[in-house]
Design an enzyme around this catalytic site. Sequence first.
Site, PDB file in Angstrom:
ATOM      1  N   LYS A 103      32.535  32.201  45.114  1.00 39.10           N
ATOM      2  CA  LYS A 103      32.045  31.299  46.170  1.00 39.10           C
ATOM      3  C   LYS A 103      33.154  30.326  46.606  1.00 39.10           C
ATOM      4  O   LYS A 103      33.409  30.172  47.799  1.00 39.10           O
ATOM      5  CB  LYS A 103      30.798  30.531  45.682  1.00 39.10           C
ATOM      6  CG  LYS A 103      29.617  31.448  45.375  1.00 39.10           C
ATOM      7  CD  LYS A 103      28.398  30.700  44.913  1.00 39.10           C
ATOM      8  CE  LYS A 103      28.561  29.994  43.594  1.00 39.10           C
ATOM      9  NZ  LYS A 103      28.875  30.900  42.457  1.00 39.10           N
ATOM     10  N   THR A 104      33.805  29.707  45.627  1.00 34.24           N
ATOM     11  CA  THR A 104      34.888  28.763  45.951  1.00 34.24           C
ATOM     12  C   THR A 104      36.026  29.498  46.642  1.00 34.24           C
ATOM     13  O   THR A 104      36.616  29.008  47.612  1.00 34.24           O
ATOM     14  CB  THR A 104      35.408  28.092  44.652  1.00 34.24           C
ATOM     15  OG1 THR A 104      34.285  27.595  43.925  1.00 34.24           O
ATOM     16  CG2 THR A 104      36.374  26.967  44.950  1.00 34.24           C
ATOM     17  N   ASP A 110      30.165  22.306  46.505  1.00 40.32           N
ATOM     18  CA  ASP A 110      29.718  23.217  45.450  1.00 40.32           C
ATOM     19  C   ASP A 110      28.420  22.668  44.845  1.00 40.32           C
ATOM     20  O   ASP A 110      28.162  21.460  44.930  1.00 40.32           O
ATOM     21  CB  ASP A 110      30.829  23.311  44.383  1.00 40.32           C
ATOM     22  CG  ASP A 110      30.706  24.584  43.563  1.00 40.32           C
ATOM     23  OD1 ASP A 110      29.855  25.429  43.890  1.00 40.32           O
ATOM     24  OD2 ASP A 110      31.469  24.733  42.585  1.00 40.32           O
ATOM     25  N   THR A 167      24.220  28.331  42.907  1.00 48.08           N
ATOM     26  CA  THR A 167      23.823  29.409  42.005  1.00 48.08           C
ATOM     27  C   THR A 167      22.295  29.527  42.029  1.00 48.08           C
ATOM     28  O   THR A 167      21.734  30.449  41.462  1.00 48.08           O
ATOM     29  CB  THR A 167      24.271  29.094  40.564  1.00 48.08           C
ATOM     30  OG1 THR A 167      23.844  27.763  40.247  1.00 48.08           O
ATOM     31  CG2 THR A 167      25.777  29.172  40.423  1.00 48.08           C
ATOM     32  N   ARG A 194      35.607  36.176  37.442  1.00 50.92           N
ATOM     33  CA  ARG A 194      36.163  35.111  36.585  1.00 50.92           C
ATOM     34  C   ARG A 194      36.265  35.583  35.142  1.00 50.92           C
ATOM     35  O   ARG A 194      37.240  35.309  34.452  1.00 50.92           O
ATOM     36  CB  ARG A 194      35.297  33.845  36.666  1.00 50.92           C
ATOM     37  CG  ARG A 194      35.827  32.757  35.712  1.00 50.92           C
ATOM     38  CD  ARG A 194      35.051  31.468  35.796  1.00 50.92           C
ATOM     39  NE  ARG A 194      35.303  30.767  37.024  1.00 50.92           N
ATOM     40  CZ  ARG A 194      34.362  30.221  37.793  1.00 50.92           C
ATOM     41  NH1 ARG A 194      33.104  30.297  37.423  1.00 50.92           N
ATOM     42  NH2 ARG A 194      34.669  29.600  38.895  1.00 50.92           N
TER      43      ARG A 194
HETATM   44  P1  ADP Z   1      32.594  30.667  41.950  1.00 50.51           P
HETATM   45  O1  ADP Z   1      33.014  29.574  42.893  1.00 50.51           O
HETATM   46  O2  ADP Z   1      31.570  31.590  42.531  1.00 50.51           O
HETATM   47  O3  ADP Z   1      32.194  30.169  40.589  1.00 50.51           O
HETATM   48  P2  ADP Z   1      35.386  31.404  42.098  1.00 50.51           P
HETATM   49  O4  ADP Z   1      35.559  31.502  43.570  1.00 50.51           O
HETATM   50  O5  ADP Z   1      35.910  30.160  41.443  1.00 50.51           O
HETATM   51  O6  ADP Z   1      33.864  31.623  41.700  1.00 50.51           O
HETATM   52  O7  ADP Z   1      36.070  32.712  41.467  1.00 50.51           O
HETATM   53  C1  ADP Z   1      36.457  32.765  40.106  1.00 50.51           C
HETATM   54  C2  ADP Z   1      37.737  33.551  39.985  1.00 50.51           C
HETATM   55  O8  ADP Z   1      37.461  34.914  40.238  1.00 50.51           O
HETATM   56  C3  ADP Z   1      38.819  33.118  40.990  1.00 50.51           C
HETATM   57  O9  ADP Z   1      39.941  32.685  40.309  1.00 50.51           O
HETATM   58  C4  ADP Z   1      39.228  34.355  41.733  1.00 50.51           C
HETATM   59  O10 ADP Z   1      40.560  34.654  41.428  1.00 50.51           O
HETATM   60  C5  ADP Z   1      38.403  35.461  41.145  1.00 50.51           C
HETATM   61  N1  ADP Z   1      37.672  36.193  42.182  1.00 50.51           N
HETATM   62  C6  ADP Z   1      36.410  35.921  42.589  1.00 50.51           C
HETATM   63  N2  ADP Z   1      36.004  36.814  43.502  1.00 50.51           N
HETATM   64  C7  ADP Z   1      37.037  37.645  43.690  1.00 50.51           C
HETATM   65  C8  ADP Z   1      37.222  38.803  44.530  1.00 50.51           C
HETATM   66  N3  ADP Z   1      36.246  39.246  45.331  1.00 50.51           N
HETATM   67  N4  ADP Z   1      38.427  39.423  44.490  1.00 50.51           N
HETATM   68  C9  ADP Z   1      39.388  38.986  43.665  1.00 50.51           C
HETATM   69  N5  ADP Z   1      39.270  37.928  42.832  1.00 50.51           N
HETATM   70  C10 ADP Z   1      38.115  37.260  42.848  1.00 50.51           C
END
Ligand code: ADP
Length: 352
Positions: free
Chosen positions: A76-77, A121, A170, A229
């Site tokens: 998401k981030t 977030d 989430t 992640r």
């Molecule tokens: P969330 O905000 O949903 O908790 P993040 O955006 O922080 O998740 O993603 C966590 C990690 O996973 C990031 O460091 C990123 O490198 C990796 N990641 C997430 N989605 C992808 C994707 N579709 N392709 C490659 N790497 C991804």
Amino acid sequence: MENVHDLDDLQESSVISTSFQQEADKQENFLRPKMLCDFQGQQRLKDNLAVFVQAARERKEPLDHTFLIGPPGLGKTTLASIIANEMGSEIRMTSAPALDKPKDLAGILTNVTEGSVFFIDEIHRLKPALEEMLYIAMEDFEIDWVIGQGPAARTMRIPLPKFTLVGATTKAGSVSSPLSSRFGITCHIEFYNEKELAQIIERSAHIMNVLIDDKAIIQLAKCSRGTPRIANRLLRRLRDFASVIGDGTVTTEIVKHGLDKLGIDQSGLETQDRNILRTIIEFYDGGPVGAETLSISVGEAIESLEDFYEPYLIQRGYLKRTPRGRMTTKKAYDLLGIPCKRNMDENQGILF
Ligand code: ADP
């Protein structure tokens, strides 16, 4: 009205960061894809987003407010920053628990620049007074601000630059409908399949200069809980095992050894996953048991129980959420090698 402050108070507060500095995990940022083409999987979501971004750019307008829904670690981030990069605009990031008072939010909103992305977030944790301020900001690009107190108080409408709010959660069910209905674009991010995770691991290994066998990539993808992640985190730990007990290359033997040491099984279940299932079976007869009771029993915060452990256990068919509480399925008994003497249906959990 709570937002009674001097206009001077509307300074950009410390809850904001203009780039990735806010992120604690620098390693994670290092691996974060920057553009849509680097973002693996989620094909339909990416295709749609590419259209909306292109259309907004052609109209020279900010992208419509975007709502990102999905379990932690699915991107998401990352997507929020990709949206900013694809739009060629800057991004400001914060999370709802960091926004305490209306002036925290007003301080950010009055400092966003035209066309920029403002990322919140955990938006389901936004306080009601701030949520109300956000409604007008999202819809009319204005905020109401009360100056002075008592009979002398007056409301000022402050115009804001046109921006894109990207809200992530989430827990879509905990976001009020007035807020969720103000997002023009809604993206559900799903768990990744093994092939997509394998591509993510391959890309991350390349960026991190980690040597990893093809078979080891597949093995690792299988136990990454459908979550990038986790895939990246496991890759970093296995790199450690490879350099200490191997020759630096992550092989299938290193993956097997490392996962064993980390208490993770071949399908990605951790010690706490098994503990949760065992607790429901042994203490609550397979359920139903409420989330709060379960969280106390297993010594896990309710947020991580609901956001991290349960979605994967449900997705793998070990657990069911029912109106009366959590229930284990027959698959959970089989996994733990516990004989089930009650009337069970594999898909329905325990039958009463
Ligand atoms: P969330 O905000 O949903 O908790 P993040 O955006 O922080 O998740 O993603 C966590 C990690 O996973 C990031 O460091 C990123 O490198 C990796 N990641 C997430 N989605 C992808 C994707 N579709 N392709 C490659 N790497 C991804």
